[in-house]
Scaffold this motif. Structure first.
Motif, PDB file in Angstrom:
ATOM      1  N   ALA A 180     -20.681   6.054  29.022  1.00  0.00           N
ATOM      2  CA  ALA A 180     -21.119   6.909  30.044  1.00  0.00           C
ATOM      3  C   ALA A 180     -20.113   7.674  30.466  1.00  0.00           C
ATOM      4  N   PHE A 181     -19.942   8.881  30.465  1.00  0.00           N
ATOM      5  CA  PHE A 181     -18.683   9.749  30.631  1.00  0.00           C
ATOM      6  C   PHE A 181     -19.308  10.920  31.489  1.00  0.00           C
ATOM      7  N   GLY A 182     -19.465  10.368  32.828  1.00  0.00           N
ATOM      8  CA  GLY A 182     -19.917  11.304  33.905  1.00  0.00           C
ATOM      9  C   GLY A 182     -19.697  10.879  35.217  1.00  0.00           C
ATOM     10  N   PRO A 183     -20.099  11.781  36.289  1.00  0.00           N
ATOM     11  CA  PRO A 183     -19.843  11.211  37.797  1.00  0.00           C
ATOM     12  C   PRO A 183     -20.597  10.184  38.294  1.00  0.00           C
ATOM     13  N   ALA A 184     -20.052   9.505  39.304  1.00  0.00           N
ATOM     14  CA  ALA A 184     -20.880   8.441  39.808  1.00  0.00           C
ATOM     15  C   ALA A 184     -22.037   8.698  40.548  1.00  0.00           C
ATOM     16  N   GLY A 185     -23.018   8.186  40.541  1.00  0.00           N
ATOM     17  CA  GLY A 185     -24.519   8.630  40.866  1.00  0.00           C
ATOM     18  C   GLY A 185     -25.383   9.105  39.595  1.00  0.00           C
ATOM     19  N   GLU A 186     -24.686   9.294  38.600  1.00  0.00           N
ATOM     20  CA  GLU A 186     -25.446   9.964  37.417  1.00  0.00           C
ATOM     21  C   GLU A 186     -26.482   8.782  36.995  1.00  0.00           C
ATOM     22  N   ASN A 187     -27.676   9.280  36.471  1.00  0.00           N
ATOM     23  CA  ASN A 187     -28.872   8.226  35.834  1.00  0.00           C
ATOM     24  C   ASN A 187     -28.271   7.711  34.554  1.00  0.00           C
ATOM     25  N   PHE A 188     -27.904   6.708  34.475  1.00  0.00           N
ATOM     26  CA  PHE A 188     -27.536   5.927  32.982  1.00  0.00           C
ATOM     27  C   PHE A 188     -28.432   4.872  32.790  1.00  0.00           C
ATOM     28  N   GLN A 189     -29.631   5.002  33.212  1.00  0.00           N
ATOM     29  CA  GLN A 189     -30.560   3.500  33.101  1.00  0.00           C
ATOM     30  C   GLN A 189     -30.647   3.507  31.526  1.00  0.00           C
ATOM     31  N   THR A 190     -30.953   4.607  30.971  1.00  0.00           N
ATOM     32  CA  THR A 190     -31.024   4.617  29.416  1.00  0.00           C
ATOM     33  C   THR A 190     -30.164   3.985  28.690  1.00  0.00           C
ATOM     34  N   LEU A 191     -28.835   4.659  29.071  1.00  0.00           N
ATOM     35  CA  LEU A 191     -27.651   4.181  28.268  1.00  0.00           C
ATOM     36  C   LEU A 191     -27.474   2.790  28.484  1.00  0.00           C
ATOM     37  N   LYS A 192     -27.682   2.260  29.482  1.00  0.00           N
ATOM     38  CA  LYS A 192     -27.631   0.762  29.792  1.00  0.00           C
ATOM     39  C   LYS A 192     -28.134   0.031  28.764  1.00  0.00           C
ATOM     40  N   LEU A 193     -29.217   0.378  28.114  1.00  0.00           N
ATOM     41  CA  LEU A 193     -29.987  -0.285  27.039  1.00  0.00           C
ATOM     42  C   LEU A 193     -29.179  -0.505  25.981  1.00  0.00           C
ATOM     43  N   PHE A 194     -27.825   0.071  25.838  1.00  0.00           N
ATOM     44  CA  PHE A 194     -27.147  -0.334  24.737  1.00  0.00           C
ATOM     45  C   PHE A 194     -26.287  -1.423  24.709  1.00  0.00           C
ATOM     46  N   GLU A 195     -26.431  -1.678  25.916  1.00  0.00           N
ATOM     47  CA  GLU A 195     -25.829  -3.377  26.155  1.00  0.00           C
ATOM     48  C   GLU A 195     -26.607  -4.504  26.074  1.00  0.00           C
ATOM     49  N   THR A 196     -27.880  -4.415  26.847  1.00  0.00           N
ATOM     50  CA  THR A 196     -28.828  -5.438  26.874  1.00  0.00           C
ATOM     51  C   THR A 196     -29.670  -5.586  25.439  1.00  0.00           C
ATOM     52  N   VAL A 197     -30.260  -4.512  24.997  1.00  0.00           N
ATOM     53  CA  VAL A 197     -31.065  -4.661  24.004  1.00  0.00           C
ATOM     54  C   VAL A 197     -30.308  -5.268  22.487  1.00  0.00           C
ATOM     55  N   PRO A 198     -29.248  -4.694  22.369  1.00  0.00           N
ATOM     56  CA  PRO A 198     -28.548  -5.252  21.052  1.00  0.00           C
ATOM     57  C   PRO A 198     -28.229  -6.969  21.116  1.00  0.00           C
ATOM     58  N   ALA A 199     -27.784  -7.386  22.375  1.00  0.00           N
ATOM     59  CA  ALA A 199     -27.583  -8.676  22.606  1.00  0.00           C
ATOM     60  C   ALA A 199     -28.770  -9.594  22.476  1.00  0.00           C
ATOM     61  N   LYS A 200     -29.913  -9.042  22.679  1.00  0.00           N
ATOM     62  CA  LYS A 200     -31.163  -9.782  22.140  1.00  0.00           C
ATOM     63  C   LYS A 200     -31.403 -10.262  20.745  1.00  0.00           C
ATOM     64  N   TYR A 201     -30.619  -9.584  20.104  1.00  0.00           N
ATOM     65  CA  TYR A 201     -30.771  -9.855  18.215  1.00  0.00           C
ATOM     66  C   TYR A 201     -29.347 -10.197  17.754  1.00  0.00           C
ATOM     67  N   GLY A 202     -28.553 -10.641  18.594  1.00  0.00           N
ATOM     68  CA  GLY A 202     -27.145 -11.162  18.130  1.00  0.00           C
ATOM     69  C   GLY A 202     -26.242 -10.076  17.870  1.00  0.00           C
ATOM     70  N   SER A 203     -26.428  -8.911  18.081  1.00  0.00           N
ATOM     71  CA  SER A 203     -25.469  -7.636  17.969  1.00  0.00           C
ATOM     72  C   SER A 203     -24.679  -7.717  19.256  1.00  0.00           C
ATOM     73  N   THR A 204     -23.550  -7.103  19.237  1.00  0.00           N
ATOM     74  CA  THR A 204     -22.702  -6.975  20.342  1.00  0.00           C
ATOM     75  C   THR A 204     -23.016  -5.714  20.981  1.00  0.00           C
ATOM     76  N   GLY A 205     -23.400  -5.791  22.307  1.00  0.00           N
ATOM     77  CA  GLY A 205     -23.796  -4.608  22.904  1.00  0.00           C
ATOM     78  C   GLY A 205     -22.983  -4.373  24.270  1.00  0.00           C
ATOM     79  N   ILE A 206     -22.266  -3.098  24.135  1.00  0.00           N
ATOM     80  CA  ILE A 206     -21.746  -2.703  25.452  1.00  0.00           C
ATOM     81  C   ILE A 206     -21.975  -1.421  25.972  1.00  0.00           C
ATOM     82  N   PHE A 207     -21.772  -1.537  27.468  1.00  0.00           N
ATOM     83  CA  PHE A 207     -22.039  -0.382  28.217  1.00  0.00           C
ATOM     84  C   PHE A 207     -20.680  -0.338  28.963  1.00  0.00           C
ATOM     85  N   GLN A 208     -20.292   1.024  29.000  1.00  0.00           N
ATOM     86  CA  GLN A 208     -19.145   1.338  30.079  1.00  0.00           C
ATOM     87  C   GLN A 208     -19.378   2.550  30.614  1.00  0.00           C
TER      88      GLN A 208
END
Length: 788
Positions: free
Chosen positions: A359-387
């Motif tokens: 997430a390359f944006g200002p504080a307060g921006e809506n990154f709810q969907t981008l946070k799925l890049f961390e949580t969803v892959p981890a459920k299947y054994g992949s490495t998920g990262i959100f920064q």
């Protein structure tokens, strides 16, 4: 009626609305061919040459050809040269004002662009619009150069870097790299990078440069140049593909070797690429998936790198049956579409896939969907990262450095020990870790119930021995086709014994198989599992000695957890597709899975991505710290200095059984203070001492069963590092790092009171007749004639 400055006509019928012939605004009230704003401007500065009035519909305004506009209205703008810049009239819009504020463009800049700038038809939408360029500012107007549409700074303005000079030798090397990566079997890594190229990336709120500029610089410098310089990437085997995210997901680079030619191409994007339009996640992810699927080789480490400065722009049709409305439905729909695609990718590739959302944006921006890049892959054994990074090159550079390390670790994991040969990961599907346990056999289960289809064997000191099924009524077994866990070496599937009615019976189990195709080439199908059974049994031998020592420490009661390793067995199965196979089977751990230390020195680490547990969570009861105790009569245990045998069976030494009675005054009190988390760490340290510094058991992972008395750490998949004096390596499998592994543990291990207490022989109290003294039995010391 006419005035001295404005040409008018009769008012058209209400059914045929009129639009201002200069700015295009609708004006049904004035009865004029110019709107009120234009007439006021004309009255002040004089009439501009205008062709005969002509009524237009909104549709005809949008479809007029830019070529026609050049001939009709060229003189309109040229006439402004006689006026001061401030006299140029610009009809502002809310969208235009917002973009100017975001991109640090003033109204005077826009007026100057109209008066002095270069005017060309706007090529993007096909609508009749003009594009003015002046003083590093681009300004888009309507067809009459009066209505503000949007504006931005020129690409490459504010930040730029030099290209790498490509010599003839480097060009020749690049051509060799290209030939190498043309054969996908040579790939060791493939990174698919999705870069947001929507209009918001033109904002100049990032170090006086556009956001897109900073992303291109970070990609070129941190993800390519630094890795080339350090030798982290091999251009002959590491490739990168690039997707631009706008209204669609367009392929900008396809399977390019990571070399200096690629670096220069990224600099070209910095200088020439212009962010425009919307940032639609879904088509960009679909394009990225197609790129990732181009190479089916299981030896290639994969990364999906997704950079965006905000929420998705995808317009998803409203479902009338959905309970969500408005913005809530939009967020729900985005998460469903994006999350589903991430789940499909992670289920297919598992542990060899890293998914990173930046997430390359200002504080307060809506990154709810981008946070799925961390949580969803981890459920299947992949490495998920959100920064989420701040709007600076330094923050983005740090994020890229972390990602580079992750890719390197995955490549190393896929490389065979002692060689550079990449190991092929089996192509399997995965289920989510939180998936419900099946209560009966379904289509997702393979069953082995015919006579001879399923046989259970145990590894013992005398070799493999036949063993009955765990449940006496079982006649066969079943294994789920979807794996639900994945480690560095093995995959984990759900496993059950079944009865004559093809119903599950007995405890829930897990089956472990190798991740790699090469391990199935062994003629002895049990051989792969032998080292794991041997390691786990050896660890259990140490656990029994540890528990015995622990129970003798004053103050240790049935509330103090003990250590236990799971019993494992091998089931030989006859599979219709694979033929005869062997799987290592253990009971499924129920509770909160945790890794207390690892085989590379990590202590009390994160929850693993490949648990051998049931997916439900269980709380761990906090165990109170042991109270302060009076420790009377302590004899320090001497360590053996001579090197032990490398025989498989290590001998443990107990305290002497020949004891003599004596009386002495109790020493000062010593506080005994250790917590639950200290016990696994102390166990690893204990194994090093108990084996006379020949080995160390670590990578302790499992659950703490607080329902048992005493509570017990139920552990699985330990690692043993064996320090061989003969130079033997990997005695206990691929994860055995020998002396290096032992040293890595002690670099991070911090001894607690428990480590020290376990290294002492505790004297057993005989009686307590004298209130001022305590009578103990203790070993005879010949040097002191039996005196303490």
């Amino acid at each position: 009626t006419t005035t001295t400055t404005t040409t008018t006509t009769t008012t058209p019928p209400p059914s045929s609305p009129w639009f201002c012939t200069f700015c295009g605004f609708e004006d049904n009230v004035s009865g004029s061919v110019q709107c009120a704003s234009c007439r006021e401007s004309f009255a002040q500065f004089g009439q501009l040459p205008i062709t005969a009035p002509m009524p237009k519909s909104a549709k005809s305004l949008e479809s007029a050809a830019p070529k026609k506009l050049v001939s009709e209205h060229k003189s309109d703008v040229s006439a402004l040269g006689t006026f001061p810049t401030s006299a140029v009239t610009v009809l502002s819009s809310a969208h235009g004002r917002q973009r100017r504020q975001e991109r640090n463009v003033s109204m005077l800049d826009l007026k100057a662009a109209i008066k002095h700038g270069t005017r060309t038809p706007c090529p993007r939408t096909g609508a009749p619009r003009w594009l003015y360029t002046y003083a590093d500012i681009v300004y888009v107007t309507d067809e009459f150069s009066r209505k503000e549409i949007t504006s931005w700074a020129l690409q490459g303005v504010g930040i730029d870097i030099e290209k790498k000079e490509i010599t003839a030798e480097m060009q020749k090397a690049h051509e060799g790299y290209a030939r190498s990566v043309a054969d996908k079997k040579n790939w060791t890594s493939h990174t698919v990078c999705v870069v947001d190229q929507s209009g918001s990336m033109r904002k100049t709120d990032c170090e006086d440069a556009m956001r897109a500029d900073v992303v291109w610089v970070a990609l070129a410098v941190d993800f390519v140049a630094k890795r080339l310089t350090s030798g982290e990437v091999n251009p002959a085997t590491d490739v990168l593909s690039l997707v631009g995210m706008q209204d669609e997901g367009s392929i900008l680079l396809d399977q390019q070797p990571i070399d200096w030619v690629l670096y220069n191409k990224l600099i070209d994007f910095l200088r020439n690429m212009m962010p425009l339009g919307r940032g639609n996640y879904v088509p960009a992810l679909d394009t990225a998936e197609r790129l990732l699927l181009r190479n089916s080789s299981g030896s290639c480490a994969l990364m999906l790198l997704f950079l965006s400065d905000g929420r998705p722009s995808d317009h998803i049709k409203k479902d009338p049956t959905n309970v969500y409305r408005g913005a809530a439905f939009q967020q729900y729909a985005w998460n469903k579409e994006v999350g589903g695609r991430l789940a499909a990718l992670s289920s297919r590739f598992g542990r060899r896939l890293t998914v990173a959302g930046i997430a390359f944006g200002p504080a307060g921006e809506n990154f709810q969907t981008l946070k799925l890049f961390e949580t969803v892959p981890a459920k299947y054994g992949s490495t998920g990262i959100f920064q989420s990074t701040s709007l600076s090159t330094g923050a983005l550079s740090k994020a890229f450095s972390t990602l580079s390390s992750t890719v390197t670790a995955t490549k190393l994991e896929l490389t065979a020990l002692g060689s550079q040969i990449q190991r092929q990961v089996r192509n399997v599907r995965r289920e989510a870790l939180d998936a419900e346990n099946d209560l009966r056999v379904t289509k997702d289960w393979w069953t082995y119930v015919a006579k001879g289809d399923s046989q259970r064997v145990l590894w013992t000191k005398d070799g493999w021995q036949d063993a009955p099924f765990i449940n006496p009524r079982a006649i066969g077994s079943a294994m789920k086709s979807l794996i639900f866990g994945e480690g560095a070496e093995r995959m984990v599937s759900k496993f059950r014994e079944v009865d004559s009615n093809n119903q599950f019976i007995g405890p829930m189990l897990v089956a472990k198989e190798s991740r790699f195709i090469e391990d199935y080439s062994n003629k002895d199908l049990k051989e792969f599992h032998k080292v794991f059974c041997k390691t786990q049994q050896r660890a259990q031998d140490f656990a029994e000695q540890f528990n015995k020592k622990l129970s003798k420490i004053p103050g240790v009661t049935n509330a103090t957890p003990r250590i236990e390793f799971l019993e494992c067995s091998v089931y030989m199965l006859w599979d219709k597709q694979l033929g005869r196979i062997g799987v290592l089977v253990e009971k499924m751990l129920d509770g909160l899975y945790k890794k207390w230390n690892s085989n590379n020195g990590y202590v009390d680490g994160e929850q693993p991505q490949f648990p051998n547990v049931a997916p439900k969570q269980a709380s761990i009861v906090a165990l109170p710290k042991l109270e302060t105790l009076k420790l009377d009569g302590i004899v320090e245990e001497e360590e053996e200095e001579e090197e032990g045998s490398e025989d498989d069976e290590l001998q443990f030494e107990d305290e002497p059984e020949v004891l003599q009675q004596s009386t002495f005054q109790a020493p000062n009190t010593l506080p005994l203070n250790f917590a639950i988390g200290d016990i696994p760490q102390a166990f690893s340290h204990f194994t090093y001492r108990a084996s006379k510094r020949k080995l160390l058991v670590c990578d302790l992972q499992g659950v703490l069963d607080t329902n048992a008395t005493p509570p017990v750490f139920q552990l699985t998949d330990p690692v043993i590092h064996w320090k061989s004096s003969r130079g033997r390596k990997h005695t206990f499998g691929r994860t055995d790092r020998g002396e290096k592994g032992i040293q890595a543990f002690f670099k991070t291990h911090k001894c607690t009171d428990l480590c020290s207490l376990l290294n002492r022989n505790w004297l057993r109290q005989e009686n307590n007749k004298d209130p001022e003294g305590t009578t103990f039995k203790f070993p005879v010391n010949p040097a002191t004639n039996g005196q303490p």
